[in-house]
Design an enzyme around this catalytic site. Structure first.
Site, PDB file in Angstrom:
ATOM      1  N   ARG A 236      28.200  34.012  95.299  1.00  0.00           N
ATOM      2  CA  ARG A 236      29.575  33.652  94.963  1.00  0.00           C
ATOM      3  C   ARG A 236      30.316  34.939  94.605  1.00  0.00           C
ATOM      4  O   ARG A 236      29.784  35.815  93.917  1.00  0.00           O
ATOM      5  CB  ARG A 236      29.647  32.691  93.779  1.00  0.00           C
ATOM      6  CG  ARG A 236      29.319  31.245  94.114  1.00  0.00           C
ATOM      7  CD  ARG A 236      30.379  30.576  95.007  1.00  0.00           C
ATOM      8  NE  ARG A 236      30.076  29.180  95.311  1.00  0.00           N
ATOM      9  CZ  ARG A 236      29.386  28.778  96.384  1.00  0.00           C
ATOM     10  NH1 ARG A 236      28.935  29.651  97.254  1.00  0.00           N
ATOM     11  NH2 ARG A 236      29.168  27.488  96.592  1.00  0.00           N
ATOM     12  N   GLU A 265      38.536  34.990  97.435  1.00  0.00           N
ATOM     13  CA  GLU A 265      38.445  34.530  98.833  1.00  0.00           C
ATOM     14  C   GLU A 265      39.296  33.298  99.135  1.00  0.00           C
ATOM     15  O   GLU A 265      39.705  33.098 100.277  1.00  0.00           O
ATOM     16  CB  GLU A 265      36.987  34.250  99.210  1.00  0.00           C
ATOM     17  CG  GLU A 265      36.381  33.018  98.523  1.00  0.00           C
ATOM     18  CD  GLU A 265      34.924  32.758  98.952  1.00  0.00           C
ATOM     19  OE1 GLU A 265      34.126  33.709  98.954  1.00  0.00           O
ATOM     20  OE2 GLU A 265      34.616  31.590  99.271  1.00  0.00           O
TER      21      GLU A 265
END
Ligand SMILES: NC(=O)c1ccc[n+]([C@@H]2O[C@H](COP(=O)([O-])OP(=O)(O)OC[C@H]3O[C@@H](n4cnc5c(N)ncnc54)[C@H](O)[C@@H]3O)[C@@H](O)[C@H]2O)c1
Length: 347
Positions: A236, A265
């Site tokens: 992550r 992101e």
């Protein structure tokens, strides 16, 4: 007839979910939305029993409260990580929340190895070069992986799969995990994070994003790494302080960076922005380094994994609708599961 609203849909999501729905859950009515679930879009879940979401949908307390107000009773994550869900709020609201904990650990581990080999042996540069008739080897020098020391941060399902692959490469393996995987103890040396970082030539992150792992790679831990080490993150984005990594790359301390995930992101991944001005200066700076490779959160993306994700997601919904115990529920009997790795990040 039960109703499900699916958010952040890509063509492959619809294809694989429809295959399983048609075969096993024909009475289920599904609405597909290409946009993400957030405070503005929660209204579109009105009158659905459940929502189905992915890694960058926002499920904070406000969104969960809005969902419950619109009649939603279940949240189905079509992914393993659940850092984007406020489980404490979900518990208080009496929601059912389930994930797909293990759809293909091998797919993610194999992708981490693909990134390492690409960055190391520069096959992405060779591919472009050769297509232009340039067969020069200048700039393509890599290192032999056999005999190198590889550090694994997090030895859950994916970390274990990664360890087995790197063992095959003939590497010395080090790992840090507050709960070491017993099955690795015969060939992996478990030690404190600082020692793993200080001795490894390649460091691969496989821990979840929870409060204790947020920015686990930061200015201090980067300085503990060997000069020239390669860092790989397929877990992550929030595990890495990206500004600190940029500084370390500029100082030529960090030797290489391979990312499949990035902390900001959600604003760019899974969309085509090739004709736009991208306003994320940190991401754009990262893309200028010759020793950085970035992919758009695709480590999970194999046929086998997509089949498993769709099947398990709709099976989780079936368990919920039938009032059966669901092995993938993150809240058991309406209560927050005290998982060994679980202190959800507040979102
Ligand atoms: N890029 C992708 O497409 C993709 C796909 C699937 C999963 N993931 C990510 O990979 C992560 C790992 O997946 P998994 O299935 O192996 O999870 P898992 O739950 O099986 O394993 C996680 C491991 O991390 C350990 N851990 C917890 N806190 C830690 C810490 N502070 N330091 C080191 N280790 C710690 C846990 O003890 C556990 O052993 C997921 O949380 C998800 O975020 C990414």
């Amino acid at each position: 007839m039960p109703k499900l609203a699916v958010f952040s849909v890509q063509p492959h999501d619809k294809k694989f979910l429809e295959l399983v729905r048609g075969e096993k859950h024909p009475s289920l009515e599904v609405t597909y939305h290409t946009f993400a679930l957030n405070t503005e879009t929660a209204i579109l879940a009105a009158d659905n029993e459940a929502v189905c979401v992915f890694v960058n949908d926002v499920l904070n307390a406000d969104v969960l409260t809005a969902l419950v107000g619109h009649g939603v009773r279940a949240v189905l994550l079509r992914c393993a990580g659940y850092n984007n869900v406020d489980l404490v709020a979900a518990e208080a609201l009496g929601l059912f929340v389930a994930n797909v904990p293990s759809y293909s650990p091998a797919a993610v581990a194999e992708f981490a190895v693909a990134l390492i080999q690409t960055l190391n042996r520069k096959t992405h540069r060779a591919f472009n070069r050769v297509r232009e008739g340039n067969f020069n080897l200048e700039g393509l020098l890599g290192f032999t992986i056999r005999g190198k020391t590889v550090g694994i941060v997090g030895t859950g399902k994916i970390g274990v799969a990664f360890a087995h692959i790197m063992r095959g490469f003939g590497c010395r393996l080090l790992a840090y995990d507050p709960y070491p995987a017993a099955e690795l103890e015969s060939f992996v040396e478990f030690m404190e994070l600082e020692q793993v970082l200080g001795q490894s030539d390649i460091i691969s992150l496989h821990c979840p994003l929870i409060e204790s792992t947020w920015h686990i790679i930061n200015e201090k831990t980067l300085s503990q790494m060997k000069k020239g080490a390669m860092l790989v993150n397929t877990s992550r984005g929030g595990l890495i302080d990206t500004n600190a990594v940029v500084a370390s790359l500029k100082a030529q301390h960090l030797g290489g960076l391979a990312l499949d995930v990035y902390e900001a992101e959600a604003a760019v991944f899974y969309g085509d922005h090739s004709g736009e001005i991208i306003h994320d200066d940190v991401l754009m700076r990262l893309l200028t380094f010759p020793n950085v490779i970035i992919c758009g959160h695709q480590a999970f993306f194999t046929e086998e994994a997509l089949e498993e994700i769709s099947g398990t997601t709709l099976h989780n919904l079936e368990d919920f609708l039938q009032g059966q115990p669901c092995p993938n529920s993150l809240l058991k009997n309406g209560h927050l599961l005290v998982r060994r790795d679980s202190h959800p990040v507040r979102v």
